[in-house]
Design an enzyme around this catalytic site. Sequence first.
Site, short mmCIF file in Angstrom:
data_model
loop_
_atom_site.label_atom_id
_atom_site.label_comp_id
_atom_site.label_asym_id
_atom_site.label_seq_id
_atom_site.Cartn_x
_atom_site.Cartn_y
_atom_site.Cartn_z
N LYS A 190 0.85 -1.19 0.00
CA LYS A 190 0.00 0.00 0.00
C LYS A 190 0.89 1.24 0.00
O LYS A 190 1.69 1.43 0.92
CB LYS A 190 -0.90 -0.01 1.24
N ASP A 195 -2.41 10.24 3.40
CA ASP A 195 -3.81 9.84 3.56
C ASP A 195 -4.56 10.88 4.39
O ASP A 195 -4.55 10.84 5.62
CB ASP A 195 -3.88 8.46 4.23
N LYS A 202 -10.13 12.90 7.57
CA LYS A 202 -9.71 12.57 8.94
C LYS A 202 -9.74 13.83 9.81
O LYS A 202 -9.70 14.94 9.29
CB LYS A 202 -8.28 12.03 8.93
N ASP A 213 1.77 6.43 5.39
CA ASP A 213 0.80 5.47 4.86
C ASP A 213 1.30 4.77 3.59
O ASP A 213 0.57 3.99 2.98
CB ASP A 213 -0.54 6.18 4.60
N ASP A 272 -11.94 6.95 3.21
CA ASP A 272 -10.79 6.74 4.09
C ASP A 272 -10.38 5.26 4.16
O ASP A 272 -9.34 4.93 4.72
CB ASP A 272 -11.10 7.27 5.49
N GLU A 274 -9.10 3.58 1.82
CA GLU A 274 -8.52 3.68 0.48
C GLU A 274 -7.43 2.64 0.22
O GLU A 274 -7.15 2.31 -0.93
CB GLU A 274 -7.98 5.09 0.25
N ARG A 276 -7.34 -0.59 0.82
CA ARG A 276 -7.91 -1.79 0.19
C ARG A 276 -8.33 -1.52 -1.24
O ARG A 276 -8.32 -2.41 -2.08
CB ARG A 276 -9.06 -2.32 1.05
N1 BES Z 1 -4.13 4.69 6.82
C1 BES Z 1 -5.27 4.39 7.59
C2 BES Z 1 -4.99 3.42 8.73
C3 BES Z 1 -4.03 3.86 9.80
C4 BES Z 1 -4.50 4.43 10.95
C5 BES Z 1 -2.68 3.62 9.67
C6 BES Z 1 -3.63 4.79 11.95
C7 BES Z 1 -1.80 3.98 10.66
C8 BES Z 1 -2.28 4.57 11.80
C9 BES Z 1 -6.35 3.79 6.71
O1 BES Z 1 -6.38 4.22 5.42
C10 BES Z 1 -7.66 4.13 7.33
O2 BES Z 1 -8.00 5.28 7.34
N2 BES Z 1 -8.38 3.12 7.81
C11 BES Z 1 -9.67 3.29 8.39
C12 BES Z 1 -10.58 2.27 7.76
C13 BES Z 1 -12.05 2.52 8.01
C14 BES Z 1 -12.50 3.80 7.32
C15 BES Z 1 -12.83 1.33 7.48
C16 BES Z 1 -9.54 3.06 9.88
O3 BES Z 1 -8.74 2.23 10.30
O4 BES Z 1 -10.23 3.75 10.63
ZN ZN Z 2 -4.62 4.84 4.66
MN MN Z 3 -7.49 5.97 5.15
#
Ligand code: BES
Ligand code: ZN
Ligand code: MN
Length: 427
Positions: A190, A195, A202, A213, A272, A274, A276
């Site tokens: 990824k 992000d 966010k 990210d 968010d 993204e 996947r």
């Molecule tokens: N990049 C984030 C995940 C992340 C969070 C990485 C904290 C490192 C530290 C990812 O893209 C994300 O935003 N995931 C969401 C998914 C949800 C929207 C289904 C999450 O984990 O809240």
């Molecule tokens: Zn992310």
């Molecule tokens: Mn995200």
Amino acid sequence: DRVLLVGTGTDPVTPRLLEDIGGRAGQDGANSTAERIEILWAGNEPDAAAHLAFGAALGQYRFLKYRTPAKDKPVTGEGEFVIRTPAGDAAARSFEAEWAPVPRAVTFARDLISEPGVEIYPESFVARTREAFAGLPNVRIDVLDVPAMEALGMGGILAVGRGSVRPPRLLVVRYDGGDGNEAPFAFVGKGITFDSGGISLKDEDGMWKMKYDMSGAAAAAATVLALAGRRAPVNAVGIAALAENMPSGSAGRPGDVVRTMSGKTFEVISTDAEGRMVLSDAVWYAQQQFRPRVVIDLATLTGSVRIALGDEYAGLFSRDDALAEALRKAGEASGEELWRLPLHPSYAKDLESPIADLRNSGGSGTGAGAGLGAYFIGSWVEESTPWAHLDIAGMAWREKEALPTVPEGASGFGIRLLDRYVRQSAP
Ligand code: BES
Ligand code: ZN
Ligand code: MN
């Protein structure tokens, strides 16, 4: 002169312990004004000096590019490291040929991850990777730009990249060190260079660190760099799914339906989620293009894996018990540990959409977040392909307390693990 004595306990001395001892010395060296630091090792473990030096190189790492050196403060971390073991020159040769390329690759990844989002975007990630591989034999780098991805129907990665003025890229680094017709290892990362969350923006607490990210993509490319650097007798391909996730008038929206390269569609619940989205196309492409022996994806995919496993283990998801066990073992040996989590069939229900084949998130904010993310990616992997997903969101960035081989900040997690996994895999 100061002498530091290190007791190693009564358990057998492992490479991992030697690397930690070297790493401790490396950390101290980085904070020291000493001109010379000698590590004396009397034991005759094979490659002891190489593992000490390996750890020292990792522990010494600092990202100081943007710091102005203070005039009144002494310069630290410039000292020379000398490692003395009974093995002598043979140890030096073994380190250079077999081991040094790994910490060098980790350093490359840590530098990329530490750089802010203004510096590292898909095209500059590609340019830095080209520089790192320059001159290495048996390497080929291909880059898919937007028209190329459009031609292949890669709607997943394109949907994420649309909101940014920095266009997305799919970077493919191939190393052929093995037999011509042997299926390669495929490492898919990824690579969200920043992000913001996109339209599902966010909040400020969660956002500023999101330059890291792209840690999975850095690890995928750097693992291949390590293998090429040590002339490993294998074939491998590293694929980086690169995009910047930004909100704008051209950004994808929640509710949009996206068609991916495989033909499968998904509904965007959250922009968010993204990681996947870009990986759906990248893992599919890896399978179609390379028919690999194994697909391992690495992603800072979910906050939820950090809640489950903290900063001790990355989450490991796989439908293949043998692969999961091989990776877990490589994690234990390398010090980059994995904990297996389930891919329950019920996750399919949580990812059902009324209008598309899947949706990109369970929606409610509850449930097995890391598992749902893994399950989504697995929906783009054929049953016959051995596949593992590593959720490294808790491991990619070291918050405070450094580990011997992992200073604060970008860890470069996954490279040591995958290098070890390749070493331990049958040819
Ligand atoms: N990049 C984030 C995940 C992340 C969070 C990485 C904290 C490192 C530290 C990812 O893209 C994300 O935003 N995931 C969401 C998914 C949800 C929207 C289904 C999450 O984990 O809240
Ligand atoms: Zn992310
Ligand atoms: Mn995200």
